[in-house]
Design a protein around this motif. Structure first.
Motif, PDB file in Angstrom:
ATOM      1  N   ARG A  64       0.842  -1.194   0.000  1.00 48.93           N
ATOM      2  CA  ARG A  64       0.000   0.000   0.000  1.00 48.93           C
ATOM      3  C   ARG A  64       0.879   1.246   0.000  1.00 48.93           C
ATOM      4  O   ARG A  64       1.847   1.339   0.755  1.00 48.93           O
ATOM      5  CB  ARG A  64      -0.929   0.001   1.217  1.00 48.93           C
ATOM      6  N   GLY A  68      -1.873   8.052   0.102  1.00 50.69           N
ATOM      7  CA  GLY A  68      -3.317   8.087   0.210  1.00 50.69           C
ATOM      8  C   GLY A  68      -4.021   7.014  -0.597  1.00 50.69           C
ATOM      9  O   GLY A  68      -3.410   6.072  -1.121  1.00 50.69           O
ATOM     10  N   GLU A  69      -5.331   7.179  -0.675  1.00 53.03           N
ATOM     11  CA  GLU A  69      -6.166   6.200  -1.371  1.00 53.03           C
ATOM     12  C   GLU A  69      -5.942   6.276  -2.876  1.00 53.03           C
ATOM     13  O   GLU A  69      -5.547   7.315  -3.420  1.00 53.03           O
ATOM     14  CB  GLU A  69      -7.636   6.462  -1.053  1.00 53.03           C
ATOM     15  N   GLY A  70      -6.252   5.173  -3.543  1.00 51.53           N
ATOM     16  CA  GLY A  70      -6.122   5.120  -4.990  1.00 51.53           C
ATOM     17  C   GLY A  70      -6.448   3.736  -5.493  1.00 51.53           C
ATOM     18  O   GLY A  70      -6.812   2.846  -4.711  1.00 51.53           O
ATOM     19  N   ALA A 126       0.098   6.409  -4.571  1.00 47.27           N
ATOM     20  CA  ALA A 126      -1.228   6.342  -3.955  1.00 47.27           C
ATOM     21  C   ALA A 126      -1.886   5.035  -4.374  1.00 47.27           C
ATOM     22  O   ALA A 126      -1.648   4.527  -5.465  1.00 47.27           O
ATOM     23  CB  ALA A 126      -2.070   7.526  -4.402  1.00 47.27           C
ATOM     24  N   GLY A 127      -2.737   4.493  -3.524  1.00 45.58           N
ATOM     25  CA  GLY A 127      -3.357   3.221  -3.853  1.00 45.58           C
ATOM     26  C   GLY A 127      -2.449   2.061  -3.499  1.00 45.58           C
ATOM     27  O   GLY A 127      -1.634   2.139  -2.575  1.00 45.58           O
ATOM     28  N   SER A 128      -2.567   0.973  -4.252  1.00 45.62           N
ATOM     29  CA  SER A 128      -1.833  -0.248  -3.914  1.00 45.62           C
ATOM     30  C   SER A 128      -1.301  -0.938  -5.157  1.00 45.62           C
ATOM     31  O   SER A 128      -1.865  -0.812  -6.253  1.00 45.62           O
ATOM     32  CB  SER A 128      -2.742  -1.228  -3.161  1.00 45.62           C
ATOM     33  N   SER A 385      -0.762  10.482  -6.859  1.00 41.11           N
ATOM     34  CA  SER A 385      -1.754  11.021  -5.919  1.00 41.11           C
ATOM     35  C   SER A 385      -2.632  12.033  -6.634  1.00 41.11           C
ATOM     36  O   SER A 385      -2.185  12.716  -7.571  1.00 41.11           O
ATOM     37  CB  SER A 385      -1.039  11.670  -4.726  1.00 41.11           C
TER      38      SER A 385
END
Length: 386
Positions: A64, A68-70, A126-128, A385
């Motif tokens: 991860r 942040g998220e992704g 960002a994300g995984s 990101s």
């Protein structure tokens, strides 16, 4: 971004991993030492999740990002070897009789392990990233097994990417094309049942060997007279099993073969015409002909936008990239993953080595830093990101 300094620094260690894998090649789904080694490394690197047993013996490791998220992207390497007796003479040559890493999957696994180490250290995305270590590519079953086990859905993979080394391309350079890059592959077995007898009394028999020779000749007309001359289609007979003695006309013979095509219309046409030719020859000769036909995997197809994306990544790593490499008529079961999700498949050069599947082949360890850098750059570019 040229070759990563970190990738160059890890080359000696990574080459050691690769040579260890080369010494202990394993076949198909039966990869206990390989998977144990890969899983141990992934855990040591600090991957967030290391899931084994995906598609029987596949491994998926998740890293991860810290930005942040992704989304989730998948990076895939194959792990299995071939039933070949090695003739490299290398000090790290195979210690397993009749097993050999003659296609460079040891190198593919090593480059993705190197990327795993770097990405787990830096997490500059960002994300995984889902790192996919696949079994059984050489027998054409591993990708489907992982997909049937919910690979894409379980790990939320939205795009997926693959890479294969290619002799003849300079070491560490890259080549890709939009559209088909590797062929759809089918295999078939034709069984001809006639009526055996004494070689001196052929008129009392239905000679399956004569039937087989007519059939083999007729099958060549599929490419010569049914396919567009500018299309790419191959119909090849690879084995004929027939007879036991010079004075016996056998009862049966068996013919093995394969078809290769760069579009699924030609693949379907070849299958249909093989059936029609067999039916016609059977009627003409009085023999019984059975066909087992298996479409092993589809065309490995790069969507144009994905081919452009990976070409740009490869150019940033290597400085140049061949964006119009000629497709290869060999097959690749990564095609199933590209059918399930968008993505692309790229070649990395292995230099002036023996060809793939040759007993003198060896992966060039000098390609490792470029391969690691490509995977890292791809992940960091795809997972920016927002």
């Amino acid at each position: 971004m040229p070759i990563l300094n970190r990738a160059s620094e890890m080359q000696q260690d990574a080459a050691g991993w690769r040579r260890l894998l080369h010494e202990q090649p394993e076949i198909g789904f039966d990869l206990p030492r390989t998977t144990a080694f890969v899983a141990e490394k992934l855990r040591a690197f600090g991957c967030d999740d290391v899931v084994t047993g995906v598609g029987r013996t596949g491994i998926v490791a998740v890293i991860r990002g810290r930005l942040g998220e992704g989304p989730v992207i998948g990076l895939r390497a194959d792990m299995d070897a071939l039933p070949i007796v090695e003739e490299t003479g290398k000090p790290y040559a195979s210690k397993s009789p009749c097993h050999m890493h003659a296609c460079g999957h040891d190198g593919h696994t090593t480059m993705l392990l190197g990327a795993a180490q770097y990405l787990a250290e830096t997490r500059n995305f960002a994300g995984s990233v889902a790192l996919i270590f696949q079994p059984a590519e050489e027998i054409g079953s591993g990708a489907r097994a992982m997909l049937d086990d919910g690979l894409m859905e379980r790990f939320g993979i939205e795009r997926v990417y693959g890479m294969h080394n290619m002799p003849g391309i300079p070491t560490g350079q890259f080549a890709v094309c939009a559209g088909p890059i590797m062929a759809a592959v089918a295999k078939f077995t034709i069984r001809i049942k006639g009526r055996g007898g004494h070689a001196a009394r052929p008129h009392t028999t239905i000679d399956p060997i004569v039937t087989g020779t007519q059939l083999i000749d007729a099958l060549q007309s599929i490419v010569a007279r049914n396919a567009d001359p500018v299309a790419s289609l191959v119909v090849t007979i690879t084995r004929v099993i027939a007879g036991t003695a010079y004075n016996i006309i056998p009862e049966t013979i068996e013919i093995w073969g394969t078809t290769r095509a760069l579009d699924m219309e030609n693949a379907a046409m070849a299958e249909r015409r093989i059936g029609e030719v067999c039916a016609g020859i059977a009627k003409a000769t009085g023999a019984e002909i059975e066909i087992d036909y298996s479409q092993a995997h589809p065309v490995t197809f790069n969507r144009p936008e994905e081919a452009d994306f990976v070409a740009q990544v490869a150019k940033e790593v290597a400085g140049t990239v061949d964006r119009a490499v000629r497709p290869v008529m060999a097959g690749e079961d990564f095609s199933h993953m590209l059918t399930a999700r968008p993505g692309a498949f790229i070649f990395i050069g292995n230099g002036d080595s023996a060809g793939l599947h040759h007993p003198a082949y060896d992966f060039d360890d000098e390609a490792i830093p470029a391969g690691v850098s490509y995977w890292v750059r791809l992940a960091e570019t795809a997972l920016v990101s927002r």
